[in-house]
Design a protein around this motif. Sequence first.
Motif, PDB file in Angstrom:
ATOM      1  N   VAL A 227       0.890  -1.086   0.020  1.00 55.97           N
ATOM      2  CA  VAL A 227      -0.242   0.036   0.107  1.00 55.97           C
ATOM      3  C   VAL A 227       0.682   1.178   0.066  1.00 55.97           C
ATOM      4  O   VAL A 227       1.953   1.264   0.365  1.00 55.97           O
ATOM      5  N   ASP A 228       0.162   2.247  -0.152  1.00 56.87           N
ATOM      6  CA  ASP A 228       0.930   3.807  -0.340  1.00 56.87           C
ATOM      7  C   ASP A 228       0.037   4.604   0.727  1.00 56.87           C
ATOM      8  O   ASP A 228      -1.242   4.406   0.658  1.00 56.87           O
ATOM      9  N   LEU A 229       0.951   5.502   1.399  1.00 55.96           N
ATOM     10  CA  LEU A 229       0.246   6.457   2.201  1.00 55.96           C
ATOM     11  C   LEU A 229       0.863   7.795   1.621  1.00 55.96           C
ATOM     12  O   LEU A 229       1.650   8.477   2.392  1.00 55.96           O
ATOM     13  N   PRO A 230       0.278   8.131   0.659  1.00 56.07           N
ATOM     14  CA  PRO A 230       0.776   9.432  -0.068  1.00 56.07           C
ATOM     15  C   PRO A 230       0.874  10.620   0.830  1.00 56.07           C
ATOM     16  O   PRO A 230       1.744  11.513   0.498  1.00 56.07           O
ATOM     17  N   GLU A 231      -0.219  10.999   1.371  1.00 54.06           N
ATOM     18  CA  GLU A 231      -0.209  11.992   2.529  1.00 54.06           C
ATOM     19  C   GLU A 231       0.968  12.037   3.411  1.00 54.06           C
ATOM     20  O   GLU A 231       1.625  13.121   3.665  1.00 54.06           O
ATOM     21  N   LEU A 232       1.836  11.098   3.523  1.00 57.16           N
ATOM     22  CA  LEU A 232       2.731  10.716   4.572  1.00 57.16           C
ATOM     23  C   LEU A 232       4.216  10.666   3.602  1.00 57.16           C
ATOM     24  O   LEU A 232       5.246  10.762   4.087  1.00 57.16           O
ATOM     25  N   GLY A 233       3.862  10.383   2.384  1.00 59.73           N
ATOM     26  CA  GLY A 233       5.045  10.381   1.515  1.00 59.73           C
ATOM     27  C   GLY A 233       5.581   9.071   1.586  1.00 59.73           C
ATOM     28  O   GLY A 233       6.935   8.735   1.334  1.00 59.73           O
ATOM     29  N   LEU A 234       4.998   8.012   2.156  1.00 60.43           N
ATOM     30  CA  LEU A 234       5.319   6.725   2.386  1.00 60.43           C
ATOM     31  C   LEU A 234       4.899   5.779   1.290  1.00 60.43           C
ATOM     32  O   LEU A 234       3.644   5.547   1.171  1.00 60.43           O
ATOM     33  N   TYR A 235       5.629   5.010   0.610  1.00 63.46           N
ATOM     34  CA  TYR A 235       5.238   4.234  -0.610  1.00 63.46           C
ATOM     35  C   TYR A 235       5.649   2.759  -0.532  1.00 63.46           C
ATOM     36  O   TYR A 235       6.657   2.547   0.251  1.00 63.46           O
ATOM     37  N   ASN A 236       5.083   1.641  -1.112  1.00 60.13           N
ATOM     38  CA  ASN A 236       5.366   0.478  -1.034  1.00 60.13           C
ATOM     39  C   ASN A 236       5.388  -0.232   0.272  1.00 60.13           C
ATOM     40  O   ASN A 236       6.513  -0.899   0.365  1.00 60.13           O
ATOM     41  N   ILE A 237       4.459   0.106   1.139  1.00 56.95           N
ATOM     42  CA  ILE A 237       4.516  -0.379   2.650  1.00 56.95           C
ATOM     43  C   ILE A 237       3.728  -1.788   2.458  1.00 56.95           C
ATOM     44  O   ILE A 237       2.739  -2.024   2.058  1.00 56.95           O
ATOM     45  N   TYR A 238       4.604  -2.898   3.169  1.00 56.21           N
ATOM     46  CA  TYR A 238       3.828  -4.208   3.213  1.00 56.21           C
ATOM     47  C   TYR A 238       2.795  -3.989   4.168  1.00 56.21           C
ATOM     48  O   TYR A 238       3.201  -3.722   5.174  1.00 56.21           O
ATOM     49  N   ALA A 239       1.703  -4.569   4.103  1.00 63.06           N
ATOM     50  CA  ALA A 239       0.603  -4.297   4.970  1.00 63.06           C
ATOM     51  C   ALA A 239       0.008  -5.989   5.219  1.00 63.06           C
ATOM     52  O   ALA A 239      -0.518  -6.444   4.174  1.00 63.06           O
ATOM     53  N   LYS A 240      -0.183  -6.426   6.439  1.00 65.23           N
ATOM     54  CA  LYS A 240      -0.854  -7.527   6.548  1.00 65.23           C
ATOM     55  C   LYS A 240      -2.420  -7.240   6.805  1.00 65.23           C
ATOM     56  O   LYS A 240      -2.630  -6.271   7.435  1.00 65.23           O
ATOM     57  N   VAL A 241      -3.201  -8.030   6.116  1.00 59.94           N
ATOM     58  CA  VAL A 241      -4.462  -7.852   6.241  1.00 59.94           C
ATOM     59  C   VAL A 241      -5.043  -8.727   7.408  1.00 59.94           C
ATOM     60  O   VAL A 241      -4.548  -9.909   7.483  1.00 59.94           O
ATOM     61  N   ASP A 242      -5.627  -8.188   8.483  1.00 59.40           N
ATOM     62  CA  ASP A 242      -6.147  -9.081   9.801  1.00 59.40           C
ATOM     63  C   ASP A 242      -7.379  -8.473  10.015  1.00 59.40           C
ATOM     64  O   ASP A 242      -7.680  -7.803  10.815  1.00 59.40           O
ATOM     65  N   THR A 243      -8.073  -9.705   9.965  1.00 60.12           N
ATOM     66  CA  THR A 243      -9.553  -9.530  10.091  1.00 60.12           C
ATOM     67  C   THR A 243      -9.764  -9.579  11.612  1.00 60.12           C
ATOM     68  O   THR A 243     -10.974  -9.349  11.961  1.00 60.12           O
ATOM     69  N   GLY A 244      -8.765 -10.010  12.215  1.00 59.33           N
ATOM     70  CA  GLY A 244      -9.148 -10.119  13.643  1.00 59.33           C
ATOM     71  C   GLY A 244      -8.956  -9.038  14.609  1.00 59.33           C
ATOM     72  O   GLY A 244      -9.137  -8.695  15.823  1.00 59.33           O
ATOM     73  N   ALA A 245      -8.138  -8.095  13.763  1.00 58.83           N
ATOM     74  CA  ALA A 245      -7.766  -6.652  14.549  1.00 58.83           C
ATOM     75  C   ALA A 245      -8.983  -5.616  13.919  1.00 58.83           C
ATOM     76  O   ALA A 245      -9.338  -5.605  12.912  1.00 58.83           O
ATOM     77  N   GLU A 246      -9.294  -4.890  15.007  1.00 58.63           N
ATOM     78  CA  GLU A 246     -10.304  -3.954  14.769  1.00 58.63           C
ATOM     79  C   GLU A 246      -9.489  -2.614  14.150  1.00 58.63           C
ATOM     80  O   GLU A 246     -10.263  -1.972  13.027  1.00 58.63           O
ATOM     81  N   THR A 247      -8.610  -2.235  14.588  1.00 57.57           N
ATOM     82  CA  THR A 247      -8.004  -0.907  14.245  1.00 57.57           C
ATOM     83  C   THR A 247      -6.630  -1.377  13.528  1.00 57.57           C
ATOM     84  O   THR A 247      -5.850  -2.246  13.582  1.00 57.57           O
ATOM     85  N   SER A 248      -6.306  -0.374  12.086  1.00 60.25           N
ATOM     86  CA  SER A 248      -5.134  -0.295  11.241  1.00 60.25           C
ATOM     87  C   SER A 248      -4.062   0.077  12.295  1.00 60.25           C
ATOM     88  O   SER A 248      -4.462   1.056  12.964  1.00 60.25           O
ATOM     89  N   VAL A 249      -2.873  -0.425  12.020  1.00 60.90           N
ATOM     90  CA  VAL A 249      -1.815   0.150  12.680  1.00 60.90           C
ATOM     91  C   VAL A 249      -0.574   0.184  11.923  1.00 60.90           C
ATOM     92  O   VAL A 249      -0.248  -0.546  11.081  1.00 60.90           O
ATOM     93  N   LEU A 250       0.410   1.402  12.071  1.00 64.04           N
ATOM     94  CA  LEU A 250       1.646   1.524  11.391  1.00 64.04           C
ATOM     95  C   LEU A 250       2.529   1.509  12.293  1.00 64.04           C
ATOM     96  O   LEU A 250       2.779   2.088  13.402  1.00 64.04           O
ATOM     97  N   HIS A 251       3.795   0.868  11.844  1.00 63.41           N
ATOM     98  CA  HIS A 251       4.927   0.691  12.466  1.00 63.41           C
ATOM     99  C   HIS A 251       5.484   2.322  12.774  1.00 63.41           C
ATOM    100  O   HIS A 251       5.460   2.926  12.217  1.00 63.41           O
ATOM    101  N   CYS A 252       5.884   2.350  14.003  1.00 61.48           N
ATOM    102  CA  CYS A 252       6.474   3.843  14.758  1.00 61.48           C
ATOM    103  C   CYS A 252       7.834   3.532  15.703  1.00 61.48           C
ATOM    104  O   CYS A 252       7.302   2.679  16.810  1.00 61.48           O
ATOM    105  N   GLU A 253       8.621   4.177  15.547  1.00 60.70           N
ATOM    106  CA  GLU A 253       9.703   3.955  16.310  1.00 60.70           C
ATOM    107  C   GLU A 253       9.404   4.578  17.763  1.00 60.70           C
ATOM    108  O   GLU A 253       9.845   3.765  18.742  1.00 60.70           O
ATOM    109  N   ASP A 254       8.760   5.338  17.781  1.00 59.64           N
ATOM    110  CA  ASP A 254       8.571   6.125  19.090  1.00 59.64           C
ATOM    111  C   ASP A 254       7.528   7.353  18.715  1.00 59.64           C
ATOM    112  O   ASP A 254       7.423   7.675  17.698  1.00 59.64           O
ATOM    113  N   TYR A 255       6.760   7.787  19.722  1.00 63.42           N
ATOM    114  CA  TYR A 255       5.788   8.847  19.859  1.00 63.42           C
ATOM    115  C   TYR A 255       5.730   9.266  20.971  1.00 63.42           C
ATOM    116  O   TYR A 255       5.822   8.905  22.078  1.00 63.42           O
ATOM    117  N   GLU A 256       5.074  10.630  21.066  1.00 65.48           N
ATOM    118  CA  GLU A 256       4.780  11.434  22.100  1.00 65.48           C
ATOM    119  C   GLU A 256       3.535  12.163  21.875  1.00 65.48           C
ATOM    120  O   GLU A 256       3.250  12.545  20.735  1.00 65.48           O
TER     121      GLU A 256
END
Length: 149
Positions: A17-46
Motif C-alpha cells: 500500500v501507499d500512504l501518499p499524504e505521508l510520502g510513504l510508498y510500497n509498504i507491506y501491510a498484513k490484512v488482519d480481520t481479527g484486528a479492529e484498528t489499522s496500525v503503522l510501525h512507529c519507532e517512538d511517539y509522544e
Amino acid sequence: MVKTPIEKLVIGRLEMVDLPELGLYNIYAKVDTGAETSVLHCEDYEVFEEKGHRYIRCYINAHPEKEGTEAMEYVFPIHRERIIKSSFGQAETRYIFLTKIKLFDRMYDIKLSVRDRSAMSFPMLLGRNFISRKFLVDVSKKNLARGKS
C-alpha cells in the motif's frame, strides 16, 4: 425497489500500500480481520497539547527492513483515543489519526494508530474498521491491489 449489492474488491492476506499524504510508498501491510484498528510501525511517539488541541508526534520508518533507512518525524492531530487489548490480553491506549491510503489506484480514508511493530513481520496491519464494507479477503492470495497473486 431492490438494491443491488455494492461490488467489493478482493484483497489478499498481504498487500503493498501507499500512504501518499505521508510520502510513504510500497509498504507491506498484513490484512488482519481479527484486528479492529489499522496500525503503522512507529519507532517512538509522544502526545502533546498545543492551543487546546491534542497531537501525536511520531517517528515512522515504513521500511525498517531496509538498511540505511531512517525514521521521519510526523505530527498529526489526534482524531480519537482507544483502549486496545493485544492478543496477549494487555491493554494499551492507542491514539488514532486520519490519513489516506492507496490501493487499486484508488484513495481511501483510513484511521491509523501507531505502535512499535519492529518485532512483527510487517510494518503495517489493516484491520476490520478499514476492510469492512470495501473489501473481501482471499487469504490464499497476496498483492492483489498491485495486480499480482
